[in-house]
Design a protein around this motif. Structure first.
Motif, PDB file in Angstrom:
ATOM      1  N   HIS A  15       4.220  -2.785   2.555  1.00  0.00           N
ATOM      2  CA  HIS A  15       3.591  -1.258   2.192  1.00  0.00           C
ATOM      3  C   HIS A  15       2.176  -0.974   2.047  1.00  0.00           C
ATOM      4  N   ALA A  16       1.410  -0.288   2.257  1.00  0.00           N
ATOM      5  CA  ALA A  16      -0.179   0.130   2.104  1.00  0.00           C
ATOM      6  C   ALA A  16      -0.033   0.549   0.981  1.00  0.00           C
ATOM      7  N   TYR A  17      -1.422  -0.509   0.196  1.00  0.00           N
ATOM      8  CA  TYR A  17      -2.100  -0.081  -0.547  1.00  0.00           C
ATOM      9  C   TYR A  17      -3.393  -0.076  -0.779  1.00  0.00           C
ATOM     10  N   VAL A  18      -3.348   1.622  -1.479  1.00  0.00           N
ATOM     11  CA  VAL A  18      -5.431   2.343  -0.733  1.00  0.00           C
ATOM     12  C   VAL A  18      -5.737   2.320  -1.818  1.00  0.00           C
ATOM     13  N   TYR A  19      -6.892   1.515  -1.859  1.00  0.00           N
ATOM     14  CA  TYR A  19      -7.772   1.830  -3.090  1.00  0.00           C
ATOM     15  C   TYR A  19      -9.272   2.792  -3.187  1.00  0.00           C
ATOM     16  N   PHE A  20      -9.610   3.206  -4.275  1.00  0.00           N
ATOM     17  CA  PHE A  20     -10.875   3.609  -4.356  1.00  0.00           C
ATOM     18  C   PHE A  20     -12.069   2.984  -4.343  1.00  0.00           C
ATOM     19  N   THR A  21     -13.324   2.452  -3.447  1.00  0.00           N
ATOM     20  CA  THR A  21     -13.408   1.621  -4.410  1.00  0.00           C
ATOM     21  C   THR A  21     -15.709   2.568  -4.192  1.00  0.00           C
ATOM     22  N   TYR A  22     -15.808   2.241  -5.488  1.00  0.00           N
ATOM     23  CA  TYR A  22     -17.683   2.029  -5.917  1.00  0.00           C
ATOM     24  C   TYR A  22     -17.658   3.286  -5.257  1.00  0.00           C
ATOM     25  N   GLY A  23     -16.780   4.074  -5.978  1.00  0.00           N
ATOM     26  CA  GLY A  23     -17.345   6.018  -5.376  1.00  0.00           C
ATOM     27  C   GLY A  23     -17.252   6.315  -4.095  1.00  0.00           C
ATOM     28  N   MET A  24     -17.697   5.806  -2.958  1.00  0.00           N
ATOM     29  CA  MET A  24     -17.498   6.336  -1.589  1.00  0.00           C
ATOM     30  C   MET A  24     -16.709   5.624  -0.803  1.00  0.00           C
ATOM     31  N   TRP A  25     -15.293   4.927  -1.097  1.00  0.00           N
ATOM     32  CA  TRP A  25     -14.823   4.596   0.683  1.00  0.00           C
ATOM     33  C   TRP A  25     -13.509   4.285  -0.107  1.00  0.00           C
ATOM     34  N   HIS A  26     -12.653   3.699   0.887  1.00  0.00           N
ATOM     35  CA  HIS A  26     -11.187   3.523   0.919  1.00  0.00           C
ATOM     36  C   HIS A  26     -11.582   2.305   1.152  1.00  0.00           C
ATOM     37  N   CYS A  27     -10.084   1.662   0.888  1.00  0.00           N
ATOM     38  CA  CYS A  27      -9.795  -0.106   1.559  1.00  0.00           C
ATOM     39  C   CYS A  27      -7.933  -0.102   1.181  1.00  0.00           C
ATOM     40  N   LEU A  28      -8.131  -0.896   3.123  1.00  0.00           N
ATOM     41  CA  LEU A  28      -6.189  -0.628   3.640  1.00  0.00           C
ATOM     42  C   LEU A  28      -5.830  -2.388   3.020  1.00  0.00           C
ATOM     43  N   ASN A  29      -5.179  -2.536   2.018  1.00  0.00           N
ATOM     44  CA  ASN A  29      -4.240  -3.673   2.014  1.00  0.00           C
ATOM     45  C   ASN A  29      -2.440  -3.739   2.607  1.00  0.00           C
ATOM     46  N   VAL A  30      -2.070  -4.538   2.785  1.00  0.00           N
ATOM     47  CA  VAL A  30      -0.742  -4.981   3.101  1.00  0.00           C
ATOM     48  C   VAL A  30      -0.377  -5.628   1.875  1.00  0.00           C
ATOM     49  N   GLY A  56      -8.485   7.489  10.040  1.00  0.00           N
ATOM     50  CA  GLY A  56      -8.377   8.368   8.914  1.00  0.00           C
ATOM     51  C   GLY A  56      -7.504   8.500   8.036  1.00  0.00           C
ATOM     52  N   VAL A  57      -7.843   6.917   7.416  1.00  0.00           N
ATOM     53  CA  VAL A  57      -6.439   6.435   6.014  1.00  0.00           C
ATOM     54  C   VAL A  57      -6.377   7.499   5.358  1.00  0.00           C
ATOM     55  N   GLY A  58      -6.230   7.997   3.788  1.00  0.00           N
ATOM     56  CA  GLY A  58      -6.599   8.115   2.709  1.00  0.00           C
ATOM     57  C   GLY A  58      -6.019   7.847   1.662  1.00  0.00           C
ATOM     58  N   ARG A  59      -5.956   8.181   0.525  1.00  0.00           N
ATOM     59  CA  ARG A  59      -5.666   8.253  -0.452  1.00  0.00           C
ATOM     60  C   ARG A  59      -3.612   8.872  -0.383  1.00  0.00           C
ATOM     61  N   ALA A  60      -3.247   9.521   0.586  1.00  0.00           N
ATOM     62  CA  ALA A  60      -2.124  10.069   0.842  1.00  0.00           C
ATOM     63  C   ALA A  60      -1.704   8.904   1.692  1.00  0.00           C
ATOM     64  N   ASP A  61      -1.718   7.747   1.717  1.00  0.00           N
ATOM     65  CA  ASP A  61      -1.287   6.738   2.494  1.00  0.00           C
ATOM     66  C   ASP A  61      -1.131   5.526   1.768  1.00  0.00           C
ATOM     67  N   ASP A  62      -1.314   5.760   0.135  1.00  0.00           N
ATOM     68  CA  ASP A  62      -0.896   4.872  -1.006  1.00  0.00           C
ATOM     69  C   ASP A  62       0.240   4.536  -0.978  1.00  0.00           C
ATOM     70  N   GLY A  63       1.390   3.850  -0.697  1.00  0.00           N
ATOM     71  CA  GLY A  63       2.156   3.013  -1.118  1.00  0.00           C
ATOM     72  C   GLY A  63       3.236   3.454   0.267  1.00  0.00           C
ATOM     73  N   VAL A  64       2.502   3.773   1.385  1.00  0.00           N
ATOM     74  CA  VAL A  64       4.126   3.816   2.035  1.00  0.00           C
ATOM     75  C   VAL A  64       4.014   2.955   2.623  1.00  0.00           C
ATOM     76  N   ASP A  65       5.377   3.029   3.531  1.00  0.00           N
ATOM     77  CA  ASP A  65       6.047   1.361   4.306  1.00  0.00           C
ATOM     78  C   ASP A  65       5.065   1.440   5.642  1.00  0.00           C
ATOM     79  N   LEU A  66       5.048   0.515   5.429  1.00  0.00           N
ATOM     80  CA  LEU A  66       4.149   0.073   6.945  1.00  0.00           C
ATOM     81  C   LEU A  66       4.962  -0.528   8.181  1.00  0.00           C
ATOM     82  N   CYS A  67       6.152  -0.712   8.202  1.00  0.00           N
ATOM     83  CA  CYS A  67       7.222  -1.080   8.066  1.00  0.00           C
ATOM     84  C   CYS A  67       8.480  -0.228   9.114  1.00  0.00           C
ATOM     85  N   GLY A  68       8.613   1.091   8.125  1.00  0.00           N
ATOM     86  CA  GLY A  68       9.357   2.206   8.299  1.00  0.00           C
ATOM     87  C   GLY A  68       8.883   3.682   9.543  1.00  0.00           C
ATOM     88  N   ALA A  69       9.068   4.199   9.277  1.00  0.00           N
ATOM     89  CA  ALA A  69       8.795   5.337   9.991  1.00  0.00           C
ATOM     90  C   ALA A  69       7.799   6.679   9.427  1.00  0.00           C
TER      91      ALA A  69
END
Length: 171
Positions: free
Chosen positions: A45-60, A109-122
DNA sequence: AAGAAGATTCGCT
DNA sequence: GCGAATCTTCTTA
């Protein structure tokens, strides 16, 4: 890869860092909060977090539900939708599009809207199988952290110009 | 209740 | 090279 109405963008992952259970530098170390809850999801699953008041980072996420561990995507090599990435990043230099965790997320173009989505799903955002790199995979300590700095948990494609960090960490 | 630090990047000096 | 931008969480009063 990421599909949006404005087009598809895709990149080959060339640099990652692992954040394992019990890692004092990991966001999950102090338990689950509203911000990092998706880090505790089932692996893939995706873990998207906001850091340093400026940017998002993407984890699996990389563990079973409730554990809280994942892999930070630090750099991609742009593959598809490069014109779109250039527009989002306001640069035309290929190695500036995805070199760095904050840049990669903006290019795709990833954002907080993508936080928690299944990256192996549809969904719109997913991980795809690609050609395996012919290059060697390098290992090093992680970048930009101040705790657990001795752990060798960063992996990258040797010699790629799309990998972040100083030169001796790209060789 | 307020201050500091963090898995960062950019622009100006 | 240094500071700015400015969210989330932890620390201290």
């Amino acid at each position: 890869m990421h599909d949006l109405p404005e087009g598809r963008t895709a990149g080959r992952i060339v640099e990652t860092e692992a954040y394992v259970p019990g890692d004092a530098s990991g966001h999950a170390y102090r338990g689950q909060t509203a911000r990092n809850r998706s880090l505790f999801l089932e692996r893939g699953h995706a873990y998207v977090y906001f850091t340093y008041g400026m940017w998002h980072c993407l984890n699996v996420t990389s563990e079973t539900p409730g554990v809280g561990a994942g892999v930070l995507l630090r750099a991609i090599e742009p593959v598809e939708g490069i014109a779109l990435m250039e527009r989002r990043r306001s640069t035309t230099r290929p190695y500036d599009l995805g070199r760095g965790p904050g840049r990669l997320v903006q290019a795709l173009g990833v954002g907080r809207a993508d936080d928690g989505v299944d990256l192996c799903g549809a969904g719109n955002l997913w991980l795809a199988h690609g050609a395996r790199s012919a290059a060697e995979i390098g290992e090093s300590v992680r970048i930009g952290i101040t705790r657990e700095t001795a752990a060798v948990l960063r992996f990258y494609e040797r010699g790629s110009p799309f990998v972040s960090g100083p030169r001796h960490l790209r060789a």
